[in-house]
Scaffold this motif. Structure first.
Motif, PDB file in Angstrom:
ATOM      1  N   TRP A  37       0.815  -1.206   0.000  1.00  0.00           N
ATOM      2  CA  TRP A  37       0.000   0.000   0.000  1.00  0.00           C
ATOM      3  C   TRP A  37       0.854   1.263   0.000  1.00  0.00           C
ATOM      4  CZ3 TRP A  37      -4.567  -0.037  -1.817  1.00  0.00           C
ATOM      5  CH2 TRP A  37      -5.350  -1.175  -1.710  1.00  0.00           C
ATOM      6  N   LEU A  38       2.020   1.212   0.649  1.00  0.00           N
ATOM      7  CA  LEU A  38       2.929   2.360   0.591  1.00  0.00           C
ATOM      8  C   LEU A  38       3.424   2.592  -0.839  1.00  0.00           C
ATOM      9  CD1 LEU A  38       5.150   2.172   3.794  1.00  0.00           C
ATOM     10  CD2 LEU A  38       3.576   3.986   3.135  1.00  0.00           C
ATOM     11  N   ALA A  39       3.758   1.514  -1.527  1.00  0.00           N
ATOM     12  CA  ALA A  39       4.227   1.640  -2.911  1.00  0.00           C
ATOM     13  C   ALA A  39       3.108   2.166  -3.813  1.00  0.00           C
ATOM     14  CB  ALA A  39       4.736   0.302  -3.419  1.00  0.00           C
ATOM     15  N   LEU A  40       1.909   1.660  -3.623  1.00  0.00           N
ATOM     16  CA  LEU A  40       0.787   2.067  -4.464  1.00  0.00           C
ATOM     17  C   LEU A  40       0.397   3.520  -4.214  1.00  0.00           C
ATOM     18  CD1 LEU A  40      -0.669   0.319  -6.542  1.00  0.00           C
ATOM     19  CD2 LEU A  40      -2.475  -0.014  -4.885  1.00  0.00           C
ATOM     20  N   THR A  41       0.216   3.888  -2.960  1.00  0.00           N
ATOM     21  CA  THR A  41      -0.180   5.265  -2.657  1.00  0.00           C
ATOM     22  C   THR A  41       0.977   6.235  -2.876  1.00  0.00           C
ATOM     23  OG1 THR A  41       0.274   4.921  -0.296  1.00  0.00           O
ATOM     24  CG2 THR A  41      -1.998   4.603  -1.042  1.00  0.00           C
ATOM     25  N   GLY A  42       2.207   5.803  -2.611  1.00  0.00           N
ATOM     26  CA  GLY A  42       3.364   6.656  -2.856  1.00  0.00           C
ATOM     27  C   GLY A  42       3.585   6.898  -4.337  1.00  0.00           C
ATOM     28  N   GLY A  43       3.399   5.863  -5.141  1.00  0.00           N
ATOM     29  CA  GLY A  43       3.510   6.031  -6.592  1.00  0.00           C
ATOM     30  C   GLY A  43       2.433   6.955  -7.128  1.00  0.00           C
ATOM     31  N   GLY A  44       1.226   6.801  -6.603  1.00  0.00           N
ATOM     32  CA  GLY A  44       0.148   7.696  -7.011  1.00  0.00           C
ATOM     33  C   GLY A  44       0.427   9.138  -6.623  1.00  0.00           C
ATOM     34  N   MET A  45       0.970   9.323  -5.427  1.00  0.00           N
ATOM     35  CA  MET A  45       1.314  10.669  -4.976  1.00  0.00           C
ATOM     36  C   MET A  45       2.424  11.263  -5.857  1.00  0.00           C
ATOM     37  SD  MET A  45       2.405  11.918  -1.174  1.00  0.00           S
ATOM     38  CE  MET A  45       4.014  11.164  -1.247  1.00  0.00           C
ATOM     39  N   PHE A  46       3.387  10.450  -6.228  1.00  0.00           N
ATOM     40  CA  PHE A  46       4.468  10.900  -7.108  1.00  0.00           C
ATOM     41  C   PHE A  46       3.920  11.403  -8.437  1.00  0.00           C
ATOM     42  CE2 PHE A  46       7.462   9.758 -10.531  1.00  0.00           C
ATOM     43  CZ  PHE A  46       8.505  10.617 -10.211  1.00  0.00           C
ATOM     44  N   PHE A  47       3.017  10.631  -9.043  1.00  0.00           N
ATOM     45  CA  PHE A  47       2.446  11.053 -10.320  1.00  0.00           C
ATOM     46  C   PHE A  47       1.512  12.248 -10.147  1.00  0.00           C
ATOM     47  CE2 PHE A  47       3.539   6.618 -11.548  1.00  0.00           C
ATOM     48  CZ  PHE A  47       4.473   6.968 -12.504  1.00  0.00           C
ATOM     49  N   GLY A  48       0.869  12.357  -8.988  1.00  0.00           N
ATOM     50  CA  GLY A  48       0.057  13.542  -8.718  1.00  0.00           C
ATOM     51  C   GLY A  48       0.908  14.795  -8.634  1.00  0.00           C
ATOM     52  N   ILE A  49       2.077  14.684  -8.018  1.00  0.00           N
ATOM     53  CA  ILE A  49       3.001  15.823  -7.945  1.00  0.00           C
ATOM     54  C   ILE A  49       3.514  16.177  -9.333  1.00  0.00           C
ATOM     55  CG2 ILE A  49       5.266  16.551  -7.106  1.00  0.00           C
ATOM     56  CD1 ILE A  49       4.644  14.926  -4.540  1.00  0.00           C
ATOM     57  N   LEU A  50       3.855  15.163 -10.117  1.00  0.00           N
ATOM     58  CA  LEU A  50       4.328  15.423 -11.482  1.00  0.00           C
ATOM     59  C   LEU A  50       3.259  16.074 -12.345  1.00  0.00           C
ATOM     60  CD1 LEU A  50       6.439  12.292 -12.486  1.00  0.00           C
ATOM     61  CD2 LEU A  50       7.241  14.562 -11.827  1.00  0.00           C
ATOM     62  N   TYR A  51       2.005  15.798 -12.042  1.00  0.00           N
ATOM     63  CA  TYR A  51       0.909  16.381 -12.809  1.00  0.00           C
ATOM     64  C   TYR A  51       0.692  17.848 -12.435  1.00  0.00           C
ATOM     65  CZ  TYR A  51      -3.756  17.013 -14.756  1.00  0.00           C
ATOM     66  OH  TYR A  51      -4.831  17.474 -15.453  1.00  0.00           O
ATOM     67  N   VAL A  52       0.776  18.162 -11.148  1.00  0.00           N
ATOM     68  CA  VAL A  52       0.443  19.501 -10.671  1.00  0.00           C
ATOM     69  C   VAL A  52       1.635  20.456 -10.748  1.00  0.00           C
ATOM     70  CG1 VAL A  52      -0.252  20.782  -8.604  1.00  0.00           C
ATOM     71  CG2 VAL A  52      -1.437  18.704  -9.219  1.00  0.00           C
ATOM     72  N   LEU A  53       2.830  19.958 -10.510  1.00  0.00           N
ATOM     73  CA  LEU A  53       3.997  20.821 -10.402  1.00  0.00           C
ATOM     74  C   LEU A  53       4.265  21.696 -11.632  1.00  0.00           C
ATOM     75  CD1 LEU A  53       6.145  21.551  -8.347  1.00  0.00           C
ATOM     76  CD2 LEU A  53       7.598  19.809  -9.355  1.00  0.00           C
ATOM     77  N   PRO A  54       4.247  21.151 -12.848  1.00  0.00           N
ATOM     78  CA  PRO A  54       4.505  22.037 -14.004  1.00  0.00           C
ATOM     79  C   PRO A  54       3.467  23.145 -14.159  1.00  0.00           C
ATOM     80  CG  PRO A  54       4.704  19.757 -14.656  1.00  0.00           C
ATOM     81  CD  PRO A  54       4.152  19.766 -13.270  1.00  0.00           C
ATOM     82  N   SER A  55       2.215  22.845 -13.843  1.00  0.00           N
ATOM     83  CA  SER A  55       1.194  23.876 -13.992  1.00  0.00           C
ATOM     84  C   SER A  55       1.309  24.933 -12.896  1.00  0.00           C
ATOM     85  CB  SER A  55      -0.201  23.259 -14.014  1.00  0.00           C
ATOM     86  OG  SER A  55      -0.432  22.557 -12.817  1.00  0.00           O
ATOM     87  N   LEU A  56       1.816  24.569 -11.725  1.00  0.00           N
ATOM     88  CA  LEU A  56       2.050  25.564 -10.687  1.00  0.00           C
ATOM     89  C   LEU A  56       3.244  26.450 -11.018  1.00  0.00           C
ATOM     90  CD1 LEU A  56       1.469  23.592  -7.358  1.00  0.00           C
ATOM     91  CD2 LEU A  56       0.031  25.352  -8.357  1.00  0.00           C
ATOM     92  N   MET A  57       4.243  25.877 -11.647  1.00  0.00           N
ATOM     93  CA  MET A  57       5.443  26.643 -11.994  1.00  0.00           C
ATOM     94  C   MET A  57       5.167  27.670 -13.107  1.00  0.00           C
ATOM     95  SD  MET A  57       7.635  25.488  -9.916  1.00  0.00           S
ATOM     96  CE  MET A  57       9.335  25.575 -10.376  1.00  0.00           C
ATOM     97  N   THR A  58       4.341  27.297 -14.059  1.00  0.00           N
ATOM     98  CA  THR A  58       4.084  28.198 -15.187  1.00  0.00           C
ATOM     99  C   THR A  58       2.716  28.860 -15.118  1.00  0.00           C
ATOM    100  OG1 THR A  58       3.191  26.392 -16.517  1.00  0.00           O
ATOM    101  CG2 THR A  58       5.553  26.819 -16.697  1.00  0.00           C
ATOM    102  N   LEU A  59       1.908  28.483 -14.136  1.00  0.00           N
ATOM    103  CA  LEU A  59       0.541  28.991 -13.985  1.00  0.00           C
ATOM    104  C   LEU A  59      -0.277  28.806 -15.258  1.00  0.00           C
ATOM    105  CD1 LEU A  59       1.176  32.214 -11.911  1.00  0.00           C
ATOM    106  CD2 LEU A  59       0.350  30.012 -11.098  1.00  0.00           C
ATOM    107  N   SER A  60      -0.171  27.609 -15.817  1.00  0.00           N
ATOM    108  CA  SER A  60      -0.939  27.270 -17.011  1.00  0.00           C
ATOM    109  C   SER A  60      -1.819  26.071 -16.705  1.00  0.00           C
ATOM    110  CB  SER A  60       0.005  26.956 -18.175  1.00  0.00           C
ATOM    111  OG  SER A  60       0.767  25.817 -17.871  1.00  0.00           O
ATOM    112  N   THR A  61      -2.533  25.610 -17.702  1.00  0.00           N
ATOM    113  CA  THR A  61      -3.382  24.443 -17.507  1.00  0.00           C
ATOM    114  C   THR A  61      -2.516  23.196 -17.414  1.00  0.00           C
ATOM    115  OG1 THR A  61      -3.652  24.148 -19.872  1.00  0.00           O
ATOM    116  CG2 THR A  61      -5.312  25.461 -18.748  1.00  0.00           C
TER     117      THR A  61
END
Length: 106
Positions: A37-61
Motif C-alpha cells: 500500500w505504501l508503494a501504491l499510494t506513494g507512486g500515485g502521490m508521485f504522479f500527482g506531484i508530477l501532474y500539478v507541479l509544471p502547472s504551478l510553476m508556469t501557472l498554465s493548464t
C-alpha cells in the motif's frame, strides 16, 4: 488545476495514513502488506506531484495525456485505500464504526 490539487490532497492523505499504520494491522485485517500500500499510494502521490507541479510553476493548464492517466490511476489507488482498507484498519485500532466517540486518545 484546482482539481489536480484536490486529487493530490487525497493522495497525500492516503499515503500519510498508510505511513502511520503499523504493519501488523494490515495482517490482522487480511489486506495486502503495508509495503504494497505504501508503494501504491506513494507512486500515485508521485504522479500527482508530477501532474500539478509544471502547472504551478508556469501557472498554465495541467498537461493532458499520459500524466493525466497516471494521476487518475493514482487517485483510484488512494481512493481504494481510503474507502476499503482504512475503515478496517480503524476498526482494528479501536476507532471504527462500533466505537463511541470518547474524545482524544491523548
Amino acid at each position: 488545476m484546482a482539481l489536480g490539487l484536490v486529487v493530490l490532497g487525497i493522495q497525500i492523505w492516503a499515503f500519510s495514513d498508510c505511513l502511520r499504520t503499523a504493519p501488523s494491522d494490515f495482517d490482522r485485517v487480511y489486506k495486502r502488506s503495508k509495503s504494497f500500500w505504501l508503494a501504491l499510494t506513494g507512486g500515485g502521490m508521485f504522479f500527482g506531484i508530477l501532474y500539478v507541479l509544471p502547472s504551478l510553476m508556469t501557472l498554465s493548464t495541467p498537461p493532458l495525456g499520459m500524466s493525466l492517466i497516471l494521476t487518475l490511476g493514482g487517485v483510484v489507488a488512494a481512493g481504494t485505500y481510503l474507502a476499503d482498507v482504512r475503515p478496517m484498519l480503524l476498526e482494528v485500532r479501536g476507532r471504527g464504526k462500533g466505537q463511541q466517540n470518547r474524545g482524544s486518545s491523548w
